[in-house]
Design a protein around this motif. Sequence first.
Motif, PDB file in Angstrom:
ATOM      1  N   SER A 159       1.086  -1.168   0.322  1.00 43.48           N
ATOM      2  CA  SER A 159      -0.136  -0.084   0.206  1.00 43.48           C
ATOM      3  C   SER A 159       1.429   1.446  -0.045  1.00 43.48           C
ATOM      4  CB  SER A 159      -1.032   0.413   1.097  1.00 43.48           C
ATOM      5  OG  SER A 159      -0.172  -0.207   2.924  1.00 43.48           O
ATOM      6  N   ALA A 186       1.233   2.677  -3.552  1.00 42.46           N
ATOM      7  CA  ALA A 186       0.042   4.331  -3.922  1.00 42.46           C
ATOM      8  C   ALA A 186       1.112   5.325  -3.159  1.00 42.46           C
ATOM      9  CB  ALA A 186      -1.353   3.410  -3.175  1.00 42.46           C
ATOM     10  N   PHE A 202       3.661   6.032  -5.805  1.00 40.35           N
ATOM     11  CA  PHE A 202       3.656   6.366  -7.954  1.00 40.35           C
ATOM     12  C   PHE A 202       2.742   7.954  -7.405  1.00 40.35           C
ATOM     13  CE2 PHE A 202       0.482   3.229  -7.298  1.00 40.35           C
ATOM     14  CZ  PHE A 202      -1.106   3.978  -7.308  1.00 40.35           C
ATOM     15  N   ALA A 203       1.689   8.103  -6.206  1.00 40.38           N
ATOM     16  CA  ALA A 203       1.411   9.623  -5.997  1.00 40.38           C
ATOM     17  C   ALA A 203       1.821  11.022  -6.064  1.00 40.38           C
ATOM     18  CB  ALA A 203       0.210   9.507  -4.877  1.00 40.38           C
ATOM     19  N   THR A 235       5.108   5.253 -12.980  1.00 38.26           N
ATOM     20  CA  THR A 235       4.304   4.956 -12.312  1.00 38.26           C
ATOM     21  C   THR A 235       3.113   4.386 -13.145  1.00 38.26           C
ATOM     22  OG1 THR A 235       3.115   7.180 -13.623  1.00 38.26           O
ATOM     23  CG2 THR A 235       4.159   7.529 -11.813  1.00 38.26           C
ATOM     24  N   LYS A 236       3.072   3.712 -14.224  1.00 39.28           N
ATOM     25  CA  LYS A 236       2.237   3.212 -15.081  1.00 39.28           C
ATOM     26  C   LYS A 236       2.718   0.967 -14.461  1.00 39.28           C
ATOM     27  CE  LYS A 236       2.367   1.938 -19.581  1.00 39.28           C
ATOM     28  NZ  LYS A 236       3.132   2.174 -20.823  1.00 39.28           N
ATOM     29  N   LEU A 253       4.502   0.974 -11.542  1.00 37.36           N
ATOM     30  CA  LEU A 253       4.324   0.690 -10.361  1.00 37.36           C
ATOM     31  C   LEU A 253       2.302   1.073 -10.065  1.00 37.36           C
ATOM     32  CD1 LEU A 253       6.496   3.556  -8.944  1.00 37.36           C
ATOM     33  CD2 LEU A 253       6.293   1.879  -8.328  1.00 37.36           C
ATOM     34  N   TYR A 254       1.773   1.285 -10.905  1.00 34.79           N
ATOM     35  CA  TYR A 254       0.330   0.838 -10.545  1.00 34.79           C
ATOM     36  C   TYR A 254       0.091  -0.473 -10.691  1.00 34.79           C
ATOM     37  CZ  TYR A 254      -4.633   0.707 -11.194  1.00 34.79           C
ATOM     38  OH  TYR A 254      -6.378   0.923 -10.525  1.00 34.79           O
ATOM     39  N   TYR A 301       0.853  -2.405  -7.993  1.00 33.20           N
ATOM     40  CA  TYR A 301       0.595  -2.383  -6.861  1.00 33.20           C
ATOM     41  C   TYR A 301      -1.678  -2.963  -6.777  1.00 33.20           C
ATOM     42  CZ  TYR A 301      -3.199   0.585  -3.559  1.00 33.20           C
ATOM     43  OH  TYR A 301      -4.347   0.778  -3.014  1.00 33.20           O
ATOM     44  N   PHE A 302      -1.687  -2.547  -7.829  1.00 29.72           N
ATOM     45  CA  PHE A 302      -3.247  -3.354  -8.471  1.00 29.72           C
ATOM     46  C   PHE A 302      -3.294  -5.159  -8.313  1.00 29.72           C
ATOM     47  CE2 PHE A 302      -6.053  -5.234 -11.555  1.00 29.72           C
ATOM     48  CZ  PHE A 302      -7.251  -4.584 -10.625  1.00 29.72           C
TER      49      PHE A 302
END
Length: 173
Positions: free
Chosen positions: A19, A22, A25-26, A50-51, A53-54, A57-58
Motif C-alpha cells: 500500500s 500508492a 506513485f502519487a 508510474t504505470k 508501479l500501479y 500495486y494492483f
Amino acid sequence: MPIIRVIDGINEVVGRIVSIVAIVFAGIIIYDVFMRYFLGEPTRWAFDLTKQLYGFYFIMLGGYALRHQAHVRVDLVTERLGTQARRWVEVAGYLIFFFPFSWVFARRSFDFAMTSYKQGELTYGAVQLPVYPLKIAMFLAAVLLLIQGVSEVLKLVLSKTGHVEPMEPMDVR
C-alpha cells in the motif's frame, strides 16, 4: 489454526507494505505534473514508471483483498440460504472456480515471468524499463492469492469466519 494465522499474516504484511507503493506513485505523478506545468520540463520517465508501479500495486493486493473479503461477490443465490448452506456453497465455489483459476494463473504467470527474464524484456516507452520484475510480481501475487484461498476454505470448513453471514446494505451517506 496456525496455518490460517501464517497465511493471513503474510497477506496482511504484504498488503500493508504494498500500500506504500500508492504513496510513491502519487508522489511521482505530482512531481511530474509540477515539472510539466510549472517548470515546463516534463520528465521522460514518470509515466512509464508510474504505470509499472500501479500494475505492481494492483496485482499484489489480490491476496490482501481476499483476506478482507473485498472482492466482488455475486450472492443472488446464496443470500436466501442459511449460514451452513451458504458456507458449503462458498467452499464449492472455491473448489470449482477459485482454485483452478488460481493454479492456472500461478502456472502461466511463472512461465510468463521466466520468459521475460530470460529475454531481458524492456518496455517500449520513452525510457526502457525492465518488464520482468512486474511479471515476477504477477507470479508472486498468484501464489499469495492461492494460499489465501486455502486459508479462506479452512476458515469456512472449520467455521472460523463470519463473512458468510447475510450482508446489510452499506450506508453511503
